[in-house]
Design a protein around this motif. Structure first.
Motif, PDB file in Angstrom:
ATOM      1  N   ASP A  45      49.254  17.118  -4.952  1.00 18.52           N
ATOM      2  CA  ASP A  45      49.103  18.479  -5.196  1.00 18.52           C
ATOM      3  C   ASP A  45      47.812  19.215  -4.631  1.00 18.52           C
ATOM      4  O   ASP A  45      47.722  20.275  -4.163  1.00 18.52           O
ATOM      5  N   GLU A  46      46.880  18.334  -4.230  1.00 14.00           N
ATOM      6  CA  GLU A  46      45.573  18.589  -3.750  1.00 14.00           C
ATOM      7  C   GLU A  46      45.837  18.968  -2.245  1.00 14.00           C
ATOM      8  O   GLU A  46      45.054  20.075  -1.721  1.00 14.00           O
ATOM      9  N   ILE A  47      46.650  18.451  -1.478  1.00 13.95           N
ATOM     10  CA  ILE A  47      47.217  18.939  -0.182  1.00 13.95           C
ATOM     11  C   ILE A  47      47.686  20.350  -0.441  1.00 13.95           C
ATOM     12  O   ILE A  47      47.378  21.433   0.420  1.00 13.95           O
ATOM     13  N   THR A  48      48.513  20.680  -1.331  1.00  8.14           N
ATOM     14  CA  THR A  48      48.876  21.993  -1.453  1.00  8.14           C
ATOM     15  C   THR A  48      48.012  23.034  -1.713  1.00  8.14           C
ATOM     16  O   THR A  48      48.036  24.129  -1.243  1.00  8.14           O
ATOM     17  N   HIS A  49      46.993  22.608  -2.761  1.00 10.10           N
ATOM     18  CA  HIS A  49      46.009  23.586  -3.056  1.00 10.10           C
ATOM     19  C   HIS A  49      45.104  23.891  -1.590  1.00 10.10           C
ATOM     20  O   HIS A  49      44.859  25.017  -1.401  1.00 10.10           O
ATOM     21  N   VAL A  50      44.785  23.003  -1.139  1.00 13.59           N
ATOM     22  CA  VAL A  50      43.586  23.155   0.322  1.00 13.59           C
ATOM     23  C   VAL A  50      44.629  23.965   1.363  1.00 13.59           C
ATOM     24  O   VAL A  50      44.175  24.893   1.886  1.00 13.59           O
ATOM     25  N   THR A  51      45.809  23.727   1.476  1.00  8.42           N
ATOM     26  CA  THR A  51      46.690  24.388   2.325  1.00  8.42           C
ATOM     27  C   THR A  51      46.758  25.922   1.994  1.00  8.42           C
ATOM     28  O   THR A  51      46.853  26.836   2.781  1.00  8.42           O
ATOM     29  N   SER A  52      47.019  26.026   0.589  1.00  5.58           N
ATOM     30  CA  SER A  52      46.883  27.436   0.073  1.00  5.58           C
ATOM     31  C   SER A  52      45.892  28.275   0.490  1.00  5.58           C
ATOM     32  O   SER A  52      45.787  29.512   0.649  1.00  5.58           O
ATOM     33  N   PHE A  53      44.526  27.677   0.430  1.00  8.96           N
ATOM     34  CA  PHE A  53      43.374  28.292   0.785  1.00  8.96           C
ATOM     35  C   PHE A  53      43.425  28.399   2.403  1.00  8.96           C
ATOM     36  O   PHE A  53      43.129  29.997   2.673  1.00  8.96           O
ATOM     37  N   ILE A  54      43.896  27.771   3.071  1.00  4.80           N
ATOM     38  CA  ILE A  54      43.937  28.134   4.699  1.00  4.80           C
ATOM     39  C   ILE A  54      44.771  29.307   4.636  1.00  4.80           C
ATOM     40  O   ILE A  54      44.880  30.160   5.654  1.00  4.80           O
ATOM     41  N   LEU A  55      46.227  29.265   3.920  1.00  9.90           N
ATOM     42  CA  LEU A  55      47.302  30.436   4.039  1.00  9.90           C
ATOM     43  C   LEU A  55      46.627  31.502   3.594  1.00  9.90           C
ATOM     44  O   LEU A  55      46.958  32.860   4.371  1.00  9.90           O
ATOM     45  N   TYR A  56      45.775  31.723   2.486  1.00  7.35           N
ATOM     46  CA  TYR A  56      45.282  32.876   2.070  1.00  7.35           C
ATOM     47  C   TYR A  56      44.261  33.623   2.951  1.00  7.35           C
ATOM     48  O   TYR A  56      44.181  34.716   3.641  1.00  7.35           O
ATOM     49  N   ALA A  57      43.432  32.615   3.696  1.00 10.97           N
ATOM     50  CA  ALA A  57      42.634  32.965   4.656  1.00 10.97           C
ATOM     51  C   ALA A  57      43.293  33.605   6.035  1.00 10.97           C
ATOM     52  O   ALA A  57      43.013  34.626   6.478  1.00 10.97           O
TER      53      ALA A  57
END
Length: 267
Positions: A45-57
């Protein structure tokens, strides 16, 4: 197609943004539906959260580029003689690069300051997302909405004026080219507006109910539904921009068919 034209520079930047968003969405969907542990022992799930940060940016970057597109088209209608002096390719590249660097700073803060593990609601995360995504996206949404309405209203007036003043065939060709570029920008802006509506609802709902999050048991189901709808609308948006390019630009179609022979028309 080259990067000599300002519109091409913006479209190229937006295409890169669409690609990053598409890859991020695929990675999020894979990791969010996989229950395994990483070699380090951390949850996937940590990969999910990190990727979501990139997606938001990247969503904020796409909004910024779309805003530049819409404003540049508005200036072409309002001040066609001075727009090329004010809006240059070099200035567009510099502005976009600065904004990308700004977003990358917040991605680094979100990754380094709020985790891992990325579980629970962090005040730092809320602040960073507010500064890097929510506020900027809302500003871009308002500007794009207003400029799109303006472009739609002025397009027919501008075409009518150009037809009356352009007597030479070259002038008529220029008029048609500008009209096609304006229509393409309008379609891109409308896609952004439609795809941003779920995110707009989430931002407004979170403003009314600050406790709204995936980790609040009272809002978990609603939050997951809204996130899913938001991801799907964004996936549709980044996947359909290429269709807009293909249908709006004859030169794009020509180059696209030369690169992919399977799309060539039979004689």
């Amino acid at each position: 197609m080259g990067l000599h034209d300002i519109t091409n520079i913006n479209f190229f930047s937006l295409a890169i943004s669409d690609l990053v968003s598409a890859l991020s969405l695929v990675l999020i969907m894979i990791t969010n539906n996989t229950d395994i542990e990483l070699p380090s022992g951390a949850s996937i799930d940590e990969i999910t959260h990190v990727t979501s940060f990139i997606l938001y940016a990247n969503s904020a970057i796409a909004g910024f580029i779309t805003t530049i597109l819409s404003m540049e088209r508005c200036l072409c209608i309002v001040a066609p003689l001075t727009v090329k002096k004010v809006v240059t390719g070099k200035r567009i590249v510099v502005l976009t690069s600065i904004f990308v660097a700004y977003e990358m700073v917040f991605v680094g803060l979100l990754i380094g300051k709020t985790g891992p593990p990325y579980v629970g609601k962090s005040p730092y995360r809320a602040l960073y997302l507010l500064c890097s995504y929510s506020v900027i996206s809302l500003i871009c949404f308002v500007i794009i909405s207003v400029s799109t309405v303006f472009l739609i209203i002025r397009l027919k007036q501008s075409l009518s004026w150009r037809k009356k003043t352009s007597t030479a065939p070259a002038g008529q060709a220029t008029s048609n080219k500008e009209a096609k570029a304006t229509r393409c920008v309008i379609f891109i802006c409308m896609l952004f507006i439609l795809s941003f509506f779920p995110n707009l609802f989430v931002i407004i709902f979170a403003s009314v109910y600050p406790t709204f999050s995936l980790w609040n048991p009272y809002f978990t189901r609603l939050a997951y539904i809204l996130c899913y709808v938001s991801f799907m609308s964004q996936a549709i948006s980044v996947s359909t921009n290429v269709i807009v390019y293909y249908t709006s630009s004859s030169r794009y179609r020509q180059i696209f068919r030369s690169l992919f022979p399977c799309f060539k028309e039979e004689k």
